[in-house]
Design an enzyme around this catalytic site. Structure first.
Site, PDB file in Angstrom:
ATOM      1  N   ASP A 104      99.863  -0.038  23.574  1.00  0.00           N
ATOM      2  CA  ASP A 104      98.584  -0.065  21.934  1.00  0.00           C
ATOM      3  C   ASP A 104      97.456  -0.255  22.574  1.00  0.00           C
ATOM      4  O   ASP A 104      97.099  -1.286  22.683  1.00  0.00           O
ATOM      5  CB  ASP A 104      99.601  -1.150  21.296  1.00  0.00           C
ATOM      6  CG  ASP A 104      99.810  -1.352  20.087  1.00  0.00           C
ATOM      7  OD1 ASP A 104      99.233  -0.468  19.432  1.00  0.00           O
ATOM      8  OD2 ASP A 104      99.701  -2.658  19.613  1.00  0.00           O
ATOM      9  N   ASP A 147      91.699   3.742  22.150  1.00  0.00           N
ATOM     10  CA  ASP A 147      91.245   3.463  20.987  1.00  0.00           C
ATOM     11  C   ASP A 147      89.798   3.177  21.039  1.00  0.00           C
ATOM     12  O   ASP A 147      89.169   2.082  20.762  1.00  0.00           O
ATOM     13  CB  ASP A 147      92.160   2.125  20.335  1.00  0.00           C
ATOM     14  CG  ASP A 147      91.315   1.607  18.605  1.00  0.00           C
ATOM     15  OD1 ASP A 147      90.876   1.846  18.057  1.00  0.00           O
ATOM     16  OD2 ASP A 147      91.131   0.557  18.715  1.00  0.00           O
ATOM     17  N   SER A 161     102.992  -4.988   9.045  1.00  0.00           N
ATOM     18  CA  SER A 161     103.798  -6.700   9.047  1.00  0.00           C
ATOM     19  C   SER A 161     103.888  -6.689   7.552  1.00  0.00           C
ATOM     20  O   SER A 161     102.086  -6.461   6.024  1.00  0.00           O
ATOM     21  CB  SER A 161     103.121  -7.509   9.959  1.00  0.00           C
ATOM     22  OG  SER A 161     103.658  -7.477  10.800  1.00  0.00           O
TER      23      SER A 161
HETATM   24 ZN   LIG Z   1      97.412  -1.841  15.784  1.00  0.00          ZN
END
Ligand SMILES: [Zn+2]
Length: 324
Positions: free
Chosen positions: A94, A116, A229
């Site tokens: 991640d 990223d 979330s």
């Molecule tokens: Zn993230």
């Protein structure tokens, strides 16, 4: 010596996303940093027969040790087999922030990585992503990248403001990089304070218009939502009842996520909700049993509550239950 994820019994995201796209559900991507979280994730996914993406951040690698994390994931695969379950499992990096980190994860057996470059200029993001894709695809590892910037804080990723994904950029980005999936920014955000919402106010809608524009430019291409979330009030209330001091938290309403799964969104990342559940349960045990000092007596209930939360997500939010 490099390890191939295929020897470990992992899969990449390609087949999973194809099925999720056709079946109009999303694959859960749950982060883990410790044993209890991982146990809860696999128990919930075995019990709901859901495919799963186990996510490890750079911070998790630092916290738990990269060697241990890899062996924990391998242990999870053994437990799944032992339970007679055939749920497919992806081990995913991640928010990889460098080519070197992605290579290191691929060499240690990850089946999927995120690079990223969303904070970079478009051209630099293209160049970095392309470099990672070229390496990863040699080993049949899938790559996720990101266009647009999410607000909020998560581990070492932190941005003050949301920059929505520009639909006019996605086609060129995917064509030039060969990336396998794309995280986009449509109003979700990292952490427990997703929106500046005062009590009683309603939540802002996600930008489904941007999502649909992206879908039009990239038909059938897998889209990822980070920072998804829902920050359930029941857990925030328990935390604050037992000495916590969380302010005006706010998350993405679950019905909006459910709606998103009917589109090209194939992967939904949920991390904060797990953190809240663990903290709520531990605070509750400490307050109600102040004489307790056996970690199993507070980590155990936290783990049990996590299983409930993950099962709820698979069954009622992501729609991944029964899709393994
Ligand atoms: Zn993230």
């Amino acid at each position: 010596m490099a390890t191939s994820y295929k020897e470990l019994g992992l899969v990449n995201t390609r087949g999973m996303f194809k099925k999720a796209m056709a079946g109009k559900y999303a694959i859960p991507a749950y982060n883990f940093n410790n044993m209890e979280q991982l146990q809860a994730i696999i128990t919930a996914c075995i019990e709901t027969n859901s495919p799963v993406i186990l996510q490890v951040s750079k911070g998790a690698r630092k916290y738990a040790n990269q060697i241990l994390l890899k062996h924990m994931a391998m242990g999870a695969l053994e437990i799944i087999k032992d339970a007679g379950s055939k749920i497919p499992v992806v081990l995913h990096l991640d928010h990889g922030d460098s080519y070197e980190l992605c290579v290191s994860c691929i060499e240690s057996g990850f089946s999927s990585v995120m690079i990223d470059g969303s904070g970079l200029k478009f051209g630099d993001n293209v160049a970095l992503t392309k470099k990672v894709v070229e390496y990863a695809h040699k080993y049949d590892v899938t790559v996720e990248s990101e266009l647009g910037v999410l607000a909020g804080i998560e581990d070492e990723v932190s941005h003050e403001k949301t920059h929505y994904t520009k639909p006019e950029e996605v086609e060129e980005f995917v064509a030039k990089t060969g990336v396998d999936s794309l995280a986009i920014s449509i109003g979700t955000s990292h952490g427990a304070y997703k929106f500046k919402v005062e009590p009683g106010q309603s939540f802002p809608e996600l930008r489904f218009d941007i999502l649909h524009e992206v879908e039009k430019k990239l038909p059938g291409f897998p889209i990822v939502l980070h920072g998804s979330s829902s920050v359930p009030k029941e857990y925030v209330d328990i935390i604050n009842r037992y000495g916590g001091k969380l302010g005006h938290t706010a998350g993405v309403p679950e019905d909006q996520l459910r709606k998103a799964t009917h589109s090209a969104v194939c992967k939904i990342n949920i991390d904060t909700d797990g953190r809240l559940v663990v903290t709520a349960k531990i605070r509750e045990v400490f307050a109600s049993s102040p004489k307790e000092f056996d970690p199993r007596k507070y980590l155990g209930p936290a783990r049990e509550e996590l299983v409930k939360m993950y099962k709820h997500k698979n069954e009622h939010v992501l729609g991944s239950a029964g899709k393994a």
